[in-house]
Each structure stands twice: as structure tokens, then as C-alpha cells.
Scaffold this motif. Structure first.
Motif, mmCIF file in Angstrom:
data_model
loop_
_atom_site.group_PDB
_atom_site.id
_atom_site.type_symbol
_atom_site.label_atom_id
_atom_site.label_comp_id
_atom_site.label_asym_id
_atom_site.label_seq_id
_atom_site.Cartn_x
_atom_site.Cartn_y
_atom_site.Cartn_z
ATOM 1 N N LYS A 8 1.278 -6.369 15.762
ATOM 2 C CA LYS A 8 2.439 -6.361 14.856
ATOM 3 C C LYS A 8 2.876 -4.924 14.567
ATOM 4 N N GLU A 9 4.162 -4.776 14.285
ATOM 5 C CA GLU A 9 4.685 -3.461 13.873
ATOM 6 C C GLU A 9 5.504 -3.629 12.598
ATOM 7 N N TYR A 10 5.297 -2.709 11.657
ATOM 8 C CA TYR A 10 5.967 -2.774 10.357
ATOM 9 C C TYR A 10 6.555 -1.420 9.976
ATOM 10 N N THR A 11 7.606 -1.468 9.168
ATOM 11 C CA THR A 11 8.087 -0.272 8.484
ATOM 12 C C THR A 11 8.171 -0.623 7.000
ATOM 13 N N GLY A 12 8.165 0.395 6.152
ATOM 14 C CA GLY A 12 8.258 0.117 4.722
ATOM 15 C C GLY A 12 8.038 1.363 3.889
ATOM 16 N N THR A 13 7.809 1.152 2.595
ATOM 17 C CA THR A 13 7.639 2.262 1.655
ATOM 18 C C THR A 13 6.476 1.994 0.705
ATOM 19 N N PHE A 14 5.600 2.994 0.589
ATOM 20 C CA PHE A 14 4.547 2.989 -0.431
ATOM 21 C C PHE A 14 4.980 3.923 -1.557
ATOM 22 N N VAL A 15 4.601 3.581 -2.788
ATOM 23 C CA VAL A 15 4.806 4.464 -3.936
ATOM 24 C C VAL A 15 3.434 4.897 -4.427
ATOM 25 N N ILE A 16 3.239 6.223 -4.667
ATOM 26 C CA ILE A 16 1.950 6.703 -5.178
ATOM 27 C C ILE A 16 2.077 7.104 -6.651
ATOM 28 N N GLY A 17 0.927 7.129 -7.333
ATOM 29 C CA GLY A 17 0.914 7.477 -8.755
ATOM 30 C C GLY A 17 0.932 6.257 -9.658
ATOM 31 N N GLU A 18 1.204 5.089 -9.046
ATOM 32 C CA GLU A 18 1.249 3.809 -9.773
ATOM 33 C C GLU A 18 0.635 2.740 -8.879
ATOM 34 N N THR A 19 0.323 1.601 -9.468
ATOM 35 C CA THR A 19 -0.160 0.481 -8.665
ATOM 36 C C THR A 19 0.266 -0.824 -9.328
ATOM 37 N N LYS B 155 -15.178 -12.901 -4.357
ATOM 38 C CA LYS B 155 -15.729 -11.805 -3.557
ATOM 39 C C LYS B 155 -15.122 -11.843 -2.165
ATOM 40 N N MET B 156 -14.418 -10.769 -1.823
ATOM 41 C CA MET B 156 -13.775 -10.665 -0.508
ATOM 42 C C MET B 156 -14.587 -9.723 0.376
ATOM 43 N N GLU B 157 -14.987 -10.211 1.544
ATOM 44 C CA GLU B 157 -15.762 -9.380 2.467
ATOM 45 C C GLU B 157 -14.830 -8.516 3.321
ATOM 46 N N PRO B 158 -15.219 -7.258 3.596
ATOM 47 C CA PRO B 158 -14.400 -6.428 4.493
ATOM 48 C C PRO B 158 -14.373 -7.018 5.898
ATOM 49 N N ARG B 159 -13.232 -6.865 6.569
ATOM 50 C CA ARG B 159 -13.077 -7.403 7.918
ATOM 51 C C ARG B 159 -12.590 -6.306 8.848
ATOM 52 N N PRO B 160 -13.054 -6.314 10.111
ATOM 53 C CA PRO B 160 -12.584 -5.279 11.040
ATOM 54 C C PRO B 160 -11.141 -5.527 11.473
ATOM 55 N N VAL B 161 -10.315 -4.497 11.391
ATOM 56 C CA VAL B 161 -8.934 -4.560 11.889
ATOM 57 C C VAL B 161 -8.640 -3.267 12.654
ATOM 58 N N GLU B 162 -7.571 -3.293 13.410
ATOM 59 C CA GLU B 162 -7.183 -2.122 14.210
ATOM 60 C C GLU B 162 -5.805 -1.643 13.765
ATOM 61 N N VAL B 163 -5.749 -0.408 13.255
ATOM 62 C CA VAL B 163 -4.461 0.224 12.934
ATOM 63 C C VAL B 163 -4.207 1.234 14.051
ATOM 64 N N ARG B 164 -3.438 0.803 15.047
ATOM 65 C CA ARG B 164 -3.257 1.644 16.248
ATOM 66 C C ARG B 164 -2.392 2.863 15.966
ATOM 67 N N VAL C 42 1.549 0.190 13.339
ATOM 68 C CA VAL C 42 1.300 -0.763 14.430
ATOM 69 C C VAL C 42 -0.145 -1.218 14.270
ATOM 70 N N CYS C 43 -0.364 -2.536 14.171
ATOM 71 C CA CYS C 43 -1.704 -3.005 13.832
ATOM 72 C C CYS C 43 -2.033 -4.352 14.462
ATOM 73 N N SER C 44 -3.302 -4.721 14.342
ATOM 74 C CA SER C 44 -3.794 -5.983 14.900
ATOM 75 C C SER C 44 -3.535 -7.136 13.940
ATOM 76 N N LYS C 45 -3.741 -8.331 14.444
ATOM 77 C CA LYS C 45 -3.702 -9.552 13.627
ATOM 78 C C LYS C 45 -4.675 -9.390 12.452
ATOM 79 N N GLY C 46 -4.282 -9.903 11.290
ATOM 80 C CA GLY C 46 -5.180 -9.899 10.141
ATOM 81 C C GLY C 46 -5.157 -8.641 9.301
ATOM 82 N N THR C 47 -4.303 -7.669 9.683
ATOM 83 C CA THR C 47 -4.196 -6.430 8.900
ATOM 84 C C THR C 47 -3.246 -6.659 7.727
ATOM 85 N N TYR C 48 -3.682 -6.291 6.533
ATOM 86 C CA TYR C 48 -2.832 -6.403 5.342
ATOM 87 C C TYR C 48 -2.274 -5.028 4.977
#
Length: 227
Positions: A69-80, A143-152, A169-175
Motif C-alpha cells: 500500500k502507498e499513502y500520503t497525509g499529514t502528522f501533527v506534532i506537539g499534540e495527540t 493488551k495488543m501484541e506488537p506485529r512485524p510490518v514492513e515500511v519500505r 509505502v508499506c506492507s499489509k497490516g501497517t497502521y
């Protein structure tokens, strides 16, 4: 001569605030058949490419879901936010004015490649047979277990006014919301995802997708001509 069973794949630009299931329902109603499904959920606040399969092509859903999958977008820092997107209220975390482009690039590098990622609590993943977002909305911890993903690829295309525009650009299952959370943690100022658009699934491009109203009109017109 027996007619071939119907099957079709639709590339759709999912509208903002629609669930992926809302889109499937709209296509199903227009086609007037039951076998319709999508190949990979987009959150309501995300837009972009949604692949919808109908009829015999629903057998292809798993293969589409496994593609890059390929994504574009915007992150904001300093807040959550609790959901790491704008589904929940914004909470100030720390003053991000000290963060430099070099700091961002260093954090991005740590989140690129083969990584272990914990999915967000507000996600459709099932734990013990239940969707975790249902537990999150009820105020319960799962409880969420970490899962292996690929961020190419993780490219920063703009950094100003505490906003980071990205292409991932990332693999299936990447959030991508988990990437926002982890980026905020690495920078120690918090972060959330302000916007997200899926631009590609495998070789299928958003540029080739149709707007939903246009597609529904086409389907209805076709149905009318078949009568």
C-alpha cells in the motif's frame, strides 16, 4: 449457451467520513447482488483508494489485501489524541518548537524498514474474537501484541508549523496511526494523524479510481439498459 457468472472489480475514491462498509453497501444496492466486499478497510476519516469486488471477483479480495500500500497525509506534532487521528479530541503534549527537520528525519529512519508495530486501540483488529475498538469505546484496556510490518519507504515531503506531510509505502497490516503515535514518542512531543489518503494498492492507483456518485450512476444506467 450458459452465461458466465458475473464478476467485477471497482476502484473507488472513498469519500471522507464514509466507512468502507458504507461504500460496499452503496455498490451492493446499485448492483442488486449480495456478493460485494472491499479489499482493505479505510478508516472513516481517511480518503483514497478502496477496491470493491463484486460477484465471482470477491474471491480475489485476499490477494488484493496482501498487496503493498502507498499513502500520503499529514502528522501533527506537539499534540495527540486517544485514537491518534481526529476521531477523538486533541490533547496538548509538549512544545514542539525545538524539533528540527533533522530530528524528524532521525525518527523517520527508526520507523523505516522491518519494524515491530503495536496496532492502535481504536482499530478493527480482533482480540479474543472481539473488535478492539469496541473495547476502547467502552473504556476497557486490551493488551495488543506488537506485529512485524514492513515500511519500505517513509518520505517527509514538508515540515513546517508543527506539521509533517509524508508519503509511506508499506506492507499489509501497517497502521499509519501507529506510525504517528511512535513518531510522537520518539520525538517526545506526541503526534497524531491529521489526514490520510491511500494512493495505491499493488498496481491499482487512486488516479484510476472513480468518485462514488459517478460510479453509482454508471451502474444504475447499465442496469437500466439491461432491462
Amino acid at each position: 449457451m450458459q452465461e458466465e457468472p458475473y464478476g467485477e472489480v471497482f476502484l473507488i475514491n472513498k469519500p471522507l467520513e464514509w466507512t468502507s462498509f458504507d461504500v460496499v453497501k452503496k455498490v451492493r444496492n446499485a448492483l442488486r447482488i449480495k456478493k460485494v466486499g472491499h479489499a482493505g478497510t479505510l478508516d472513516p476519516l481517511a480518503t483514497g483508494l478502496l477496491i470493491v469486488c463484486a460477484g465471482k471477483m470477491t474471491k480475489q479480495i485476499e490477494s488484493f489485501m496482501g498487496q503493498e500500500k502507498e499513502y500520503t497525509g499529514t502528522f501533527v506534532i506537539g499534540e495527540t489524541t486517544e485514537s491518534f487521528d481526529l476521531e477523538k479530541p486533541v490533547i496538548p503534549v509538549a512544545d514542539p518548537s525545538r524539533i528540527t527537520f533533522e530530528d524528524v528525519q532521525k525518527a523517520v529512519k527508526q520507523l523505516t524498514g522491518s519494524i515491530l508495530q503495536v496496532p492502535p486501540m481504536h482499530s478493527a483488529i480482533k482480540v479474543d474474537g472481539k473488535r478492539v475498538y469496541e473495547a476502547a469505546r467502552a473504556g476497557k484496556e486490551v493488551k495488543m501484541e506488537p506485529r512485524p510490518v514492513e515500511v519500505r519507504e517513509f518520505e517527509v515531503t514538508r515540515f513546517e508549523n508543527n506539521e509533517i506531510d509524508f508519503r509511506i509505502v508499506c506492507s499489509k497490516g501497517t497502521y499509519i496511526r501507529s506510525i504517528a503515535r511512535d513518531l510522537g514518542d520518539l520525538l517526545e512531543v506526541g503526534a497524531y494523524m491529521k489526514s490520510l489518503c491511500r494512493t495505491r494498492i499493488g498496481s491499482s492507483l487512486l488516479a484510476d479510481a472513480k468518485e462514488l456518485p459517478e460510479l453509482i450512476e454508471e451502474i444504475k444506467l447499465r442496469k437500466h439498459e439491461d432491462l
